[in-house]
Design a protein around this motif. Sequence first.
Motif, short mmCIF file in Angstrom:
data_model
loop_
_atom_site.label_atom_id
_atom_site.label_comp_id
_atom_site.label_asym_id
_atom_site.label_seq_id
_atom_site.Cartn_x
_atom_site.Cartn_y
_atom_site.Cartn_z
N UNK A 54 0.84 -1.19 0.00
CA UNK A 54 0.00 0.00 0.00
C UNK A 54 0.88 1.25 0.00
N UNK A 55 0.29 2.36 -0.38
CA UNK A 55 0.93 3.66 -0.31
C UNK A 55 0.16 4.50 0.69
N UNK A 56 0.86 5.30 1.48
CA UNK A 56 0.23 6.11 2.50
C UNK A 56 0.16 7.56 2.04
N UNK A 57 -1.01 8.16 2.19
CA UNK A 57 -1.22 9.56 1.86
C UNK A 57 -1.58 10.29 3.15
N UNK A 58 -0.84 11.35 3.47
CA UNK A 58 -1.11 12.17 4.65
C UNK A 58 -1.76 13.47 4.21
N UNK A 59 -2.90 13.80 4.82
CA UNK A 59 -3.60 15.04 4.51
C UNK A 59 -3.78 15.85 5.79
N UNK A 60 -3.48 17.13 5.70
CA UNK A 60 -3.62 18.02 6.86
C UNK A 60 -5.08 18.44 7.02
N UNK A 61 -5.39 18.91 8.21
CA UNK A 61 -6.72 19.43 8.48
C UNK A 61 -7.03 20.64 7.62
N UNK A 62 -6.01 21.40 7.25
CA UNK A 62 -6.19 22.56 6.37
C UNK A 62 -6.81 22.14 5.04
N UNK A 63 -6.30 21.08 4.44
CA UNK A 63 -6.85 20.61 3.16
C UNK A 63 -8.26 20.07 3.34
N UNK A 64 -8.51 19.38 4.43
CA UNK A 64 -9.84 18.83 4.67
C UNK A 64 -10.85 19.95 4.92
N UNK A 65 -10.45 20.99 5.63
CA UNK A 65 -11.35 22.11 5.90
C UNK A 65 -11.69 22.89 4.64
N UNK A 66 -10.77 22.94 3.69
CA UNK A 66 -11.02 23.63 2.43
C UNK A 66 -11.93 22.83 1.51
N UNK A 67 -12.10 21.57 1.80
CA UNK A 67 -12.93 20.72 0.94
C UNK A 67 -12.18 20.20 -0.27
N UNK A 68 -10.86 20.26 -0.24
CA UNK A 68 -10.05 19.84 -1.38
C UNK A 68 -9.42 18.47 -1.18
N UNK A 69 -9.77 17.77 -0.12
CA UNK A 69 -9.09 16.51 0.17
C UNK A 69 -9.42 15.42 -0.84
N UNK A 70 -10.67 15.39 -1.35
CA UNK A 70 -11.01 14.34 -2.32
C UNK A 70 -10.24 14.52 -3.61
N UNK A 71 -10.11 15.74 -4.09
CA UNK A 71 -9.33 16.01 -5.30
C UNK A 71 -7.85 15.73 -5.06
N UNK A 72 -7.36 16.04 -3.86
CA UNK A 72 -5.96 15.80 -3.54
C UNK A 72 -5.66 14.30 -3.50
N UNK A 73 -6.57 13.50 -2.93
CA UNK A 73 -6.37 12.06 -2.88
C UNK A 73 -6.35 11.49 -4.30
#
Length: 94
Positions: A54-73
Amino acid sequence: IHEIMENEDGVRVDMYIPRKCNATNRIIHCEDYASVLINVGHVDAEGRYVQGKFSTIALSGFMRNRGDSDAAVNRLAAKLGVARGVVEPNTFLG
């Protein structure tokens, strides 16, 4: 008062190792409770999960709060080679 953390062999180890957001390269602070680590499983040619890969992706709360986490993943999974056919969303903010 600083506690010294030691492993089972008696070697000093750090209490906290900071992570970086894969989308923004920002350091994820220890108090960022909105941050997530996502393990994206690797699959073989037949679409079956390869055990332990597997590959691990780390996302900050900043990205999640902006609503950009799905596009980033999606973008990061395509960059890692674990996703195909990912279409970059329209970034026009007109």
